[in-house]
Design a protein around this motif. Structure first.
Motif, short mmCIF file in Angstrom:
data_model
loop_
_atom_site.label_atom_id
_atom_site.label_comp_id
_atom_site.label_asym_id
_atom_site.label_seq_id
_atom_site.Cartn_x
_atom_site.Cartn_y
_atom_site.Cartn_z
N ALA A 30 0.75 -1.24 -0.10
CA ALA A 30 -0.01 -0.08 0.04
C ALA A 30 0.70 1.34 0.16
CB ALA A 30 -0.86 -0.03 1.06
N MET A 31 0.41 2.31 -0.73
CA MET A 31 0.96 3.52 -0.89
C MET A 31 0.17 4.37 0.24
SD MET A 31 3.34 5.94 -1.81
CE MET A 31 4.05 5.20 -3.12
N GLY A 32 -0.97 4.56 0.18
CA GLY A 32 -1.60 5.34 1.17
C GLY A 32 -1.44 4.99 2.75
N THR A 33 -1.23 4.04 2.74
CA THR A 33 -0.91 3.30 4.25
C THR A 33 0.48 3.96 5.08
OG1 THR A 33 -2.28 1.50 4.10
CG2 THR A 33 -0.55 1.37 5.92
N MET A 34 1.43 3.92 3.98
CA MET A 34 2.63 4.45 4.26
C MET A 34 2.80 5.89 4.35
SD MET A 34 4.15 1.70 5.03
CE MET A 34 5.75 2.60 5.05
N ILE A 35 1.96 6.46 3.41
CA ILE A 35 1.98 8.13 3.36
C ILE A 35 1.36 8.56 4.67
CG2 ILE A 35 0.93 9.98 2.46
CD1 ILE A 35 1.07 8.79 -0.49
N GLN A 36 0.41 7.67 5.34
CA GLN A 36 -0.35 8.20 6.47
C GLN A 36 0.64 8.35 7.60
OE1 GLN A 36 -3.73 5.72 7.08
NE2 GLN A 36 -4.72 6.35 5.35
N GLU A 305 -4.31 -7.47 10.19
CA GLU A 305 -3.60 -8.72 9.88
C GLU A 305 -2.15 -8.48 9.89
OE1 GLU A 305 -5.57 -11.88 7.44
OE2 GLU A 305 -4.18 -11.17 5.85
N THR A 306 -1.50 -9.39 10.50
CA THR A 306 0.05 -9.30 10.79
C THR A 306 0.59 -9.78 9.49
OG1 THR A 306 0.47 -11.62 11.50
CG2 THR A 306 -0.24 -9.70 13.10
N THR A 332 -1.15 -2.94 3.97
CA THR A 332 0.03 -3.66 4.01
C THR A 332 1.17 -2.61 3.87
OG1 THR A 332 -0.08 -3.77 1.57
CG2 THR A 332 -1.02 -5.54 2.80
N THR A 333 2.24 -3.02 4.53
CA THR A 333 3.47 -2.30 4.62
C THR A 333 4.89 -2.97 3.92
OG1 THR A 333 4.15 -3.26 6.55
CG2 THR A 333 2.50 -1.56 6.90
#
Length: 360
Positions: A30-36, A305-306, A332-333
């Protein structure tokens, strides 16, 4: 149609084809998850270029006095260091393919910020930045090429469903409007150095058909093509897209474009996505991809979810022979991508039906 046109980047296309024959390839997360996680503010989105409410890099100096925070695609121009850092983290985690930060870089989506004039620039910048990150890592490990996926998101409009429950016949866009919207984005992605184009997170197949039509128009005009990737979204437990198609029907609707891969992403976690990926694996003559969410969102809209849990499920996908490409979507990361890469390492990729017939 332009199926007989040569590849625009034949060396890259051959490297990608060779890699797909050899192993399961890893798409980023994910991009948005990381930007947050960067906790960016309005000033980050504006940068110097839009600081006082105008786009001073544009000939007409368009007014941008409204809020820009949340326009993650704009960070390609104002905070490219943030996007490059995320790209690099995914590459270091084991990603073979980077998705450009252009999910909303269409005139439909940028209209929310009155920045439609940036569509070509955003897409070109997105592909160029991802290309730069891939090339930097590939220079260290030349035996493992990395590839740029030029992302074309679904837009916020739907060509086959009414947005008004009281007027079933109403549409807030059309095939031709979407086709024009996508064409400008496609030009930018190609000029920026994308290796493939991915029409992704498809909830309305008619939207996707407009994107695919625009892609072929651009290929014809340029006299060359790129591999096409397609990824739909099963919206809920019904097992259908928002426009009502099962995974099998969805594949039948887009297979005319002779895609490199067809897959599913978003909306569901890996475990819930399994039966639909299995269906695609059975019917598709193309490669099959899956980049699910990190489970389903909790009451706060977060994903729990890990990396280990998600990787274990996707390991089952791989051992069942369902996958050619795998990665992650919402929640996801790099940690998830690292775990997924380890979970499928050494496992054989799904064999295309043609290969199975030859083996028989």
């Amino acid at each position: 149609m332009s199926f007989t046109l040569p590849w625009l980047h034949p060396d890259r296309a051959e490297k990608l084809a060779q890699a797909l024959r050899e192993r399961i390839l890893i798409i980023d997360g994910a991009m948005g998850t990381m930007i947050q996680r960067h906790h960016l503010e309005e000033g980050d989105y504006r940068g110097e270029r839009f600081a006082d409410g105008y786009d001073h890099a544009h000939v007409h100096g368009e007014a941008c006095g409204h809020d820009l925070k949340g326009n993650n695609d704009l960070l390609l121009l104002t905070r490219p260091d943030v996007i490059a850092g995320i790209h690099t983290a995914y590459l270091e985690a084991g990603a073979d393919l980077l998705e450009t930060n252009t999910f909303n870089a269409t005139s439909v989506s940028q209209a929310d910020y009155h920045l439609e004039h940036l569509v070509y620039e955003l897409n070109k910048a997105g592909a160029a930045l991802a290309r730069q990150c891939c090339d930097a890592v590939e220079a260290i490990t030349p035996d493992k090429p990395r590839f740029v996926i030029g992302v074309l998101g679904p837009t916020s409009r739907t060509a086959s469903i009414s947005p008004d429950v009281n007027d079933p016949g109403h549409r807030n866009t059309s095939f031709d409007e979407l086709r024009a919207t996508y064409r400008e984005a496609i030009e930018g992605l190609i000029d920026g150095g994308a290796d493939t184009l991915m029409v992704e997170t498809i909830f309305d197949t008619l939207n996707a058909k407009a994107a695919l039509f625009a892609i072929e128009e651009v290929f014809d005009a340029r006299g060359g093509r790129l591999p096409i990737m397609i990824s739909g979204t099963i919206t809920d437990a019904s097992g259908r897209t928002l426009s009502g198609q099962t995974a099998e029907a969805f594949y039948a609707s887009v297979s005319h474009s002779r895609p490199l891969s067809v897959g599913l992403n978003c909306a569901l976690g890996a475990r819930d996505l399994r039966p639909h990926v299995e269906t695609l694996s059975t019917v598709a003559n193309s490669y099959v991809s899956a980049h699910p969410n990190a489970g389903l969102p909790n009451a706060f809209g977060e994903y729990d979810e890990t990396p280990e849990e998600m990787a274990a499920t996707l390991h089952e996908f791989a051992t069942a022979g369902l996958l050619n490409l795998v990665g992650g979507c919402c929640g996801t990361t790099p940690a998830h991508i690292r775990a997924i890469a380890e979970a499928v390492r050494g496992l054989p990729p799904r064999r295309l039906p043609a290969e199975l017939e030859l083996a028989a």
